[in-house]
Design an enzyme around this catalytic site. Structure first.
Site, mmCIF file in Angstrom:
data_model
loop_
_atom_site.group_PDB
_atom_site.id
_atom_site.type_symbol
_atom_site.label_atom_id
_atom_site.label_comp_id
_atom_site.label_asym_id
_atom_site.label_seq_id
_atom_site.Cartn_x
_atom_site.Cartn_y
_atom_site.Cartn_z
ATOM 1 N N HIS A 1 -10.485 -4.355 9.805
ATOM 2 C CA HIS A 1 -11.186 -4.381 8.380
ATOM 3 C C HIS A 1 -12.685 -3.692 8.614
ATOM 4 C CE1 HIS A 1 -8.415 -7.760 7.816
ATOM 5 N NE2 HIS A 1 -8.692 -7.658 6.402
ATOM 6 N N GLU B 1 0.835 -1.178 0.148
ATOM 7 C CA GLU B 1 0.070 0.013 0.005
ATOM 8 C C GLU B 1 0.880 1.236 0.168
ATOM 9 O OE1 GLU B 1 -0.165 -2.410 2.328
ATOM 10 O OE2 GLU B 1 -2.289 -3.435 1.596
HETATM 11 C C1 LIG Z 1 -2.212 -4.694 4.674
HETATM 12 C C2 LIG Z 1 -3.119 -5.689 3.984
HETATM 13 N N1 LIG Z 1 -3.136 -5.423 2.448
HETATM 14 C C3 LIG Z 1 -4.316 -6.195 2.006
HETATM 15 C C4 LIG Z 1 -4.973 -7.008 2.602
HETATM 16 C C5 LIG Z 1 -6.108 -8.004 1.919
HETATM 17 N N2 LIG Z 1 -5.701 -9.286 1.983
HETATM 18 C C6 LIG Z 1 -5.970 -10.413 3.009
HETATM 19 S S1 LIG Z 1 -5.037 -11.655 2.405
HETATM 20 C C7 LIG Z 1 -4.552 -11.184 1.240
HETATM 21 C C8 LIG Z 1 -3.713 -11.929 0.554
HETATM 22 C C9 LIG Z 1 -2.566 -12.654 1.353
HETATM 23 O O1 LIG Z 1 -1.743 -13.405 0.467
HETATM 24 P P1 LIG Z 1 -0.622 -14.206 1.148
HETATM 25 O O2 LIG Z 1 0.297 -13.263 1.776
HETATM 26 O O3 LIG Z 1 -0.074 -15.039 -0.036
HETATM 27 O O4 LIG Z 1 -1.523 -15.175 2.042
HETATM 28 P P2 LIG Z 1 -2.539 -16.405 1.788
HETATM 29 O O5 LIG Z 1 -3.820 -15.576 1.833
HETATM 30 O O6 LIG Z 1 -2.262 -16.848 0.182
HETATM 31 O O7 LIG Z 1 -2.293 -17.420 2.590
HETATM 32 C C10 LIG Z 1 -4.768 -9.785 0.926
HETATM 33 C C11 LIG Z 1 -4.472 -8.862 -0.122
HETATM 34 C C12 LIG Z 1 -4.572 -7.187 4.024
HETATM 35 N N3 LIG Z 1 -5.428 -7.924 4.845
HETATM 36 N N4 LIG Z 1 -3.827 -6.488 4.679
#
Ligand SMILES: Cc1ncc(C[n+]2csc(CCOP(=O)(O)OP(=O)(O)O)c2C)c(N)n1
Ligand SMILES: Cc1ncc(C[n+]2csc(CCOP(=O)(O)OP(=O)(O)O)c2C)c(N)n1
Ligand SMILES: [Mg+2]
Ligand SMILES: [Mg+2]
Lengths: 323, 328, 323, 328
Positions: free
Chosen positions: B130, B61
């Site tokens: 959230h 971000e």
């Molecule tokens: C700072 C932040 N940015 C965006 C999100 C939204 N978000 C939640 S999980 C996710 C994907 C995370 O991917 P990864 O780290 O690969 O974990 P996975 O879900 O694959 O276990 C996103 C974009 C968030 N929760 N926090």
């Protein structure tokens, strides 16, 4: 380099098999409940990735710490968490880990060293480094494992935290669960490097990649990293390559991947793989089936308990903000 | 010509029309491409505009907003979606220390036409990290403008204006509004910032409400009408610039003020409205204390009953208005 | 790999020598004025690091862009900035680049492609990447050079920005001015890696180290990086090893380094080094002395102009916040 | 026993005494070691406590605060110095999304005894990115406490209390106060949060002022006294918790209120005070509109004359009070 000297005993493997089944059963149940509209909010399921949490936590001592993620049910179960309190939390009940204040994304169990799941991608890592700093200042022998997704390595929080851990030589292991996607974003679209552990070198720490669906490989790799941390050798980054079977969260049309890809990965089911190892060691299929059934039953019991548990009283909230 | 569409569709339409009209406009955000964004707001846009202008970002971000600033300096008009408003905490520095200050600090040489869209608010069971409403932070940062549309038509018109603005705009959308339907003009007609709107005329008390709370206030006003209280509901639509004159005029007419927002009460935007009114021309018309209806001063809890207890309800508004009218 | 094909001509080198002298003279004058209490606020001087800005900007085309830092006077002069408007800005005058609103840390010159100095460590890099993104979307041939200090590579802004540049393959060069310290913090205390360019690999981009006090080496290295960017080859990280002669800012007791260390580095004066090259090429000492004197005179003239220039009117401020 | 020391010395003494008394207390920050911090506040501490407890960090505000949170979870009591308050924009996420919420969000299982010290404010010619006053952001975040001491004694006592507190505390110090001298007790005596103080008794008007502005308000009060206006100056000392009762009592006595802070007016803490007063018991005692004296709604400019025009002066306070007393 420090290596895990002893292979896990069969008894250990059987216990881990149970743990993996509990993780699987728990998240399958959660999936079912969400699909039925019986749980509020959203959730992120760990199905398909069980060997990572189970393998890493099998290496950790009970007094060691972890930080977890939004996809955290498996971490808490692997660390020894209580299914009832988890189920109660998901159902928003007073008996839940957070008295219903947290929900799926915010399960912590301070008593077993789970410093908390996290709704903010990446933020578990600085917290883990801080915990490791505390351990080092307090001259305690414990280590911290920070679970984090492949998507989290592009956050500033990752970068700053890993560097601090490296410069201060802290007892922390970064466990990167590379399940190929961050939500819809394939690793190849978020990184211009072939392997995520390439990042480790930038901080002057070792990086090791392992097959996250192969429990023994996870244990071996985590064993090396944890041993190094415990011996004062500083942080390690572990990349566990795995796959998420379900959608990213409650609602996900999965337009970013093919059914075939998912099917291909399901053939590499980490739970089935461990079952095969145990069978090869002579454990009877019946025994394994019984363990799986017991895991499912534990989960059913937990949710039955949770359903009948009382709701929290909003009147308590304002007094709950400050310690 | 107008037709009924949802708030999410209105936001999408504004972006698409701006992109059709102006090559410099493009979108950045997490999973805004094939996924369509966490709330589906950008659904299908990638098929029409391609991955360069509907630009999926890694989870970064801070970097994304910083990059948006840089692109804006060279004449682009980036529109950035924070996946959830909460994550803007990761981007406060580029927003506050760069975007907001560059025009002033460099003596007017450069400007930063950047829009940051924030899906804000609770009521979805997504809990403390959230569900936040952080608009008050941005109101306190000179150089930023802040919009907070409550209806599909306003969402469209204000977003068009935000994209056309040469300044950085924080654009707050409430997640629970995305499915709300309303009449929206088909044409691309920007709505001017700084003009509030009287959503309902009334005599006894002014309720200033923002975003989702406008709808709750209108519902409360209906109920209060039945009890014989005539409520004027004022929606400022943009917080910076603020239609202080509109609010003042309404309070001078009714003599009473209740401010309603979803953000926590302490230090919320309601305080600013209370200060504007109690510090201005309308002060001597006030016949009762200014009441605020806002979230309790707690993080947003998960469990539905807890969450509902923290976020202002129609009942809360009815009670506050009743107390304001009856108390003197 | 793309290489700079032609060595700089003598005429070019003479012009660069002038530039370096202007930078040196400007910051020596600023130092003097601050010491005398004649300038408000604080400042960060570039003395000793002149070859970096001069070398990089000599490679850039006039239409290319830079982002600068808190230690930014040299960057603006090297890019072709106006000494009078700089001096006026430092003295808080209406004729300054920012009409007195910015001061030493906030000099920008949009007309010559300086997108601005920055008081926030690291923040120039995402801005540079964004500018590069704009250029790429606009299909323009320009590139962006982001100047940044050794201290800035531990900020999240660096990390996120460089990754975005790498993944999107943007025409940007990160010029890391490794002057050994971030304020009091030696590089070795902030990084667990021997060379900062180690970081480049983590993003899958090339990293090249050069002697930042050797103008020709800087030009060669920047030449390669800029050529790659311009040819569509994506970003490069350049580490220019140099040294800051003066204290970090206006007030700095310099307890973190020894006099000997400073003296040692002063022997490697980049301006004197270029003078030696020119002398070896047959340029007369008198010519060089005259160029240095002219640079000092330009600076004197600039500050004389600035001193007599009128102050800004506070009444204009509120109208200056929004475009 | 007390003696006169500077505000900076008082802050240092509080930290040193806390570190002497409690092994869990340690400091982190940029250049706080041999350099002594950008404002010399930690001067010499590294000689006494060593580099582990006076811990220089790389330039990583986000990571440092995040690490502070983690250390606090395991029972340490980190005190983090932001080199300038402005850079806390880089650390909003760990402060707001982690530190402030953990205790609540995890159902009370964990707590975060963390102090973040912010050298805030302008008047030093450091311009837009090194002169901000951001306290209002933190007031709006449930789970954080916010202190803003105006005197050396308060700086010491409140910092001792902050370090002893089991919650995250944002501790705002004004750079121009560091050299201000005052009587400070030698003993380590924490001052309770939430108790404001009447700095000067008066009858005609209450001036609520924070931090450096307390001193300007007292100077203004002196001048106003000469003009026959009796000013009561109230210093809340902590913004969260806030001594609303103290402010209310003062306004009920004087019937008039002027709020003074250095942060920009729009959305500043003065709005919250205006809201508390105009929404409470004191409302009906108000004989004049509540005036705010605050920075103009611009970034802080560099040039001394510009900077002085933006930041509230004693003259501005005198004028606002005079208007409040004379206007009705
Ligand atoms: C700072 C932040 N940015 C965006 C999100 C939204 N978000 C939640 S999980 C996710 C994907 C995370 O991917 P990864 O780290 O690969 O974990 P996975 O879900 O694959 O276990 C996103 C974009 C968030 N929760 N926090
Ligand atoms: C985000 C942020 N953190 C801290 C500072 C304070 N600060 C200004 S310059 C500086 C040191 C920078 O070191 P480096 O990047 O090596 O550049 P140099 O000063 O050596 O040119 C620090 C810590 C700042 N301006 N911004
Ligand atoms: Mg993933
Ligand atoms: Mg440096």
């Amino acid at each position: 380099m420090v290596q895990m000297s002893v292979a896990p005993t069969q008894a250990q493997l059987i216990e881990i098999f149970s743990t993996m089944n509990r993780i699987r059963a728990f998240d399958e149940k959660v999936d079912e409940l969400f699909a039925a509209g019986k749980v509020y909010g959203t959730t992120h399921l760990y199905v398909g990735e069980e060997a990572v949490a189970a393998g890493v936590c099998a290496i950790l001592e009970p007094a060691d710490y972890i930080t977890s993620t939004h996809r955290g049910h498996g971490h808490n179960i692997a660390k020894g968490g209580d299914l009832k309190r988890m189920a109660a939390e998901l159902l928003g009940k007073e008996a839940g880990y957070c008295h219903g204040r947290g929900g799926s994304m915010h399960i912590a169990d301070a008593a077993i060293g789970n410093l908390g799941a996290n709704g903010i991608v990446g933020d578990g890592m600085p917290i883990a480094v801080g915990a490791a700093l505390a351990l080092s200042m307090q001259r305690r022998p414990q280590v911290v494992a920070a679970f984090a997704g492949d998507g989290s390595l592009n956050e500033g929080a990752f970068h700053e935290a890993v560097n601090l851990a490296a410069v201060w030589h802290l007892p922390v292991v970064f466990v990167i669960e590379n399940n190929q996607y961050a939500m819809s974003t394939a690793v190849s679209r978020a990184y211009a490097i072939p392997e995520l552990i390439e990042r480790a070198r930038a901080y002057g720490i070792p990086g090791i990649r392992c097959d996250g669906n192969d429990l023994l490989n996870v244990m071996e790799t985590a064993g090396e990293a944890v041993a190094r941390a415990r011996a004062g050798g500083g942080p390690t980054m572990v990349e566990a390559v795995t796959y998420r079977w379900k959608g990213h969260s409650k609602s996900d049309a999965q337009r970013y991947r093919t059914r075939d890809e998912v099917a291909e990965w399901k053939k590499r089911d980490p739970v089935a793989a461990l079952a095969r190892i145990l069978t090869a060691q002579g454990v009877a299929q019946d025994t394994l089936d019984a363990l799986a059934a017991a895991a499912r039953q534990d989960v059913e019991d937990a949710f039955a308990y949770a359903e009948s548990a009382p709701l929290p009283d909003p009147a308590a909230l304002e007094g709950a903000v400050y310690a | 010509m107008s037709r009924e569409i949802t708030y999410a569709e209105a936001v999408r339409e504004a972006m698409a029309q701006a992109m059709d009209a102006d090559d410099r406009v493009f979108l950045m955000g997490e999973d805004i491409g094939v996924y369509g964004g966490a709330f589906g707001v950008t659904n299908g846009m990638i098929d029409r505009f391609g991955p360069s202008r509907i630009r999926d970002t890694p989870i970064s971000e801070n970097g994304t907003v910083g990059v948006g600033v840089g692109a804006a300096l060279l004449g682009m008009r980036p529109v950035i979606e924070m996946q959830f408003s909460d994550f803007v905490a990761n981007a406060m520095d580029p927003l506050v220390n760069q975007a907001a200050k560059i025009h002033f600090m460099f003596g007017g040489q450069l400007c930063v036409p950047l829009v940051v869209r924030l899906p804000a608010g609770g009521g979805t069971g997504a809990a403390a990290q959230h569900s936040q409403s952080q608009e008050a932070w941005f109101v306190h940062v000179p150089g930023l403008k802040v919009a907070m549309p409550a209806t599909p038509a306003d969402a469209k018109g204000l977003l068009l204006a935000a994209i056309a603005d040469d300044n950085p705009v924080v654009f707050v959308e409430h997640k629970l509004l995305y499915r709300v339907r309303g009449d929206v003009p088909e044409a691309a007609e920007p709505l001017p910032f700084g003009q509030g709107v009287v959503r309902r005329q009334g005599r006894d008390v002014t309720v200033v409400a923002t975003s989702l709370m406008v709808h709750k206030a209108l519902e409360a006003a209906e109920r209060l009408q039945e009890q014989g209280t005539s409520v004027e509901v004022f929606d400022p639509r943009t917080l910076v610039p603020l239609d202080a004159a509109g609010i003042t005029a309404s309070v001078m007419k009714t003599g009473r003020l209740v401010v309603v927002h979803e953000a926590v009460e302490r230090g919320g935007f309601g305080a600013e409205i209370a200060a504007v009114v109690s510090g201005g021309e309308a002060f001597s018309y006030l016949q009762a204390p200014i009441r605020r209806v806002a979230a309790r001063n707690t993080p947003i809890p998960y469990s539905p009953g807890l969450e509902a207890a923290v976020i202002p309800s129609v009942d809360d508004i009815v009670a506050a208005v009743a107390a304001t009218v009856s108390g003197g």
